[in-house]
Design a protein around this motif. Structure first.
Motif, PDB file in Angstrom:
ATOM      1  N   PHE A 123       0.824  -1.200   0.000  1.00 18.19           N
ATOM      2  CA  PHE A 123       0.000   0.000   0.000  1.00 18.19           C
ATOM      3  C   PHE A 123       0.864   1.257   0.000  1.00 18.19           C
ATOM      4  O   PHE A 123       0.598   2.202  -0.751  1.00 18.19           O
ATOM      5  CB  PHE A 123      -0.919  -0.008   1.220  1.00 18.19           C
ATOM      6  N   ILE A 124       1.912   1.272   0.833  1.00 22.36           N
ATOM      7  CA  ILE A 124       2.777   2.441   0.897  1.00 22.36           C
ATOM      8  C   ILE A 124       3.468   2.667  -0.453  1.00 22.36           C
ATOM      9  O   ILE A 124       3.553   3.794  -0.948  1.00 22.36           O
ATOM     10  CB  ILE A 124       3.814   2.278   2.021  1.00 22.36           C
ATOM     11  N   ALA A 125       3.948   1.571  -1.065  1.00 22.49           N
ATOM     12  CA  ALA A 125       4.614   1.695  -2.364  1.00 22.49           C
ATOM     13  C   ALA A 125       3.657   2.227  -3.430  1.00 22.49           C
ATOM     14  O   ALA A 125       4.031   3.064  -4.260  1.00 22.49           O
ATOM     15  CB  ALA A 125       5.180   0.343  -2.783  1.00 22.49           C
ATOM     16  N   VAL A 142      -1.153   3.191   8.923  1.00 21.22           N
ATOM     17  CA  VAL A 142      -1.380   2.739  10.306  1.00 21.22           C
ATOM     18  C   VAL A 142      -2.760   2.091  10.425  1.00 21.22           C
ATOM     19  O   VAL A 142      -2.923   1.063  11.094  1.00 21.22           O
ATOM     20  CB  VAL A 142      -1.226   3.920  11.290  1.00 21.22           C
ATOM     21  N   ILE A 143      -3.762   2.670   9.758  1.00 25.13           N
ATOM     22  CA  ILE A 143      -5.112   2.104   9.790  1.00 25.13           C
ATOM     23  C   ILE A 143      -5.138   0.719   9.170  1.00 25.13           C
ATOM     24  O   ILE A 143      -5.858  -0.170   9.632  1.00 25.13           O
ATOM     25  CB  ILE A 143      -6.098   3.057   9.075  1.00 25.13           C
ATOM     26  N   PHE A 144      -4.338   0.496   8.127  1.00 19.60           N
ATOM     27  CA  PHE A 144      -4.306  -0.804   7.465  1.00 19.60           C
ATOM     28  C   PHE A 144      -3.881  -1.917   8.413  1.00 19.60           C
ATOM     29  O   PHE A 144      -4.299  -3.063   8.250  1.00 19.60           O
ATOM     30  CB  PHE A 144      -3.354  -0.749   6.259  1.00 19.60           C
ATOM     31  N   LEU A 194       1.423   0.762  16.968  1.00 21.94           N
ATOM     32  CA  LEU A 194       1.533   0.836  15.512  1.00 21.94           C
ATOM     33  C   LEU A 194       2.158   2.157  15.062  1.00 21.94           C
ATOM     34  O   LEU A 194       2.929   2.187  14.091  1.00 21.94           O
ATOM     35  CB  LEU A 194       0.150   0.662  14.875  1.00 21.94           C
ATOM     36  N   SER A 195       1.839   3.226  15.757  1.00 21.26           N
ATOM     37  CA  SER A 195       2.441   4.522  15.411  1.00 21.26           C
ATOM     38  C   SER A 195       3.942   4.498  15.654  1.00 21.26           C
ATOM     39  O   SER A 195       4.734   4.951  14.813  1.00 21.26           O
ATOM     40  CB  SER A 195       1.783   5.631  16.239  1.00 21.26           C
TER      41      SER A 195
END
Length: 243
Positions: A123-125, A142-144, A194-195
């Motif tokens: 997702f980040i990519a 983070v939500i993912f 997660l953060s």
């Protein structure tokens, strides 16, 4: 060495390995078209509902697929065999409930598929290829991880309650208390963890990050994008000429 390579190998099927941008486009397309109205609404509802249910099978959510399929069959039964014989306020409530639920539920299913079939690194990519700013990529990444972790935590709490013999039939208020309070505490702690994990991995670094994930449009992505373009053309055609 073979163990490391085996752990990095992607065992998902071709549908689960769709490009994250395709998955997001699917979620937006299905949600928007089903919520709107049009002359082909009933046909699109059936086709898109079946497609959303097939996505659950692609990520091996068999039990959830059965539950959703049974729910849709029950709603169809209410629509064709109960509502025509109802009257007054009961008919209005049933019409509103069935219409809203059947139009919105496929969108939630596709969103669930997108959330649980997409790796955070993928997702980040994909978002970085779309040149989105970091203040959008970081919260969504983070939500993912947040929702799947919360779902796993809820299952663990549920197993703990079953082991202690606490259920709704004999300990109704304790069941609510013993589920909700640990879950609320876990939500706060998991969000912080997660953060911190995202920051530790350098997700907020101003420099360009490298990624081992290969994110690109494949043949199935292109075919689905073409279908979505056709659906949007039908959607705008009905909005422009039927309104």
């Amino acid at each position: 060495m073979k163990t490391v390579v085996g752990s990095l190998r992607d065992h998902r099927n071709i549908v689960a390995k769709l490009d994250p941008r395709t998955k997001i486009a699917l979620t937006i397309t299905i949600s928007t078209i089903l919520i709107s109205s049009g002359s082909s609404q009933s046909i699109l509802r059936v086709c898109l509902t079946l497609f959303s249910l097939a996505l659950l099978l692609s990520i091996h959510k068999i039990s959830l697929f059965i539950k959703c399929a049974v729910t849709f069959l029950v709603l169809i039964g209410i629509q064709y065999w109960v509502i025509p014989y109802a009257e007054g306020m009961i008919k209005f409530i049933l019409l509103a409930f069935v219409g809203i639920f059947m139009n919105m539920f496929p969108g939630f299913i596709v969103g669930y598929y997108t959330l649980f079939s997409t790796k955070v690194s993928e997702f980040i990519a994909a978002m970085e290829k779309m040149k989105l700013p970091r203040n959008i990529i970081i919260p969504i990444s983070v939500i993912f991880r947040f929702f799947p972790t919360i779902a796993e935590e809820y299952r663990n709490i549920n197993y703990a309650m079953k082991m202690r013999g606490i259920n709704f039939s004999n300990h109704f208020f304790k069941m609510i208390e013993y589920r909700m309070i640990p879950l609320i505490i876990s939500v706060v702690q998991i969000g912080n963890d997660l953060s911190f994990t995202a920051m530790t991995r350098g997700i907020d670094s101003p420099f360009k990050r490298t990624n081992v994930c290969v994110v690109k449009f494949k043949l199935l992505d292109i075919l689905l994008l073409i279908v979505m373009v056709i659906l949007w053309i039908i959607y705008f055609k009905e909005k422009l000429f039927n309104d």
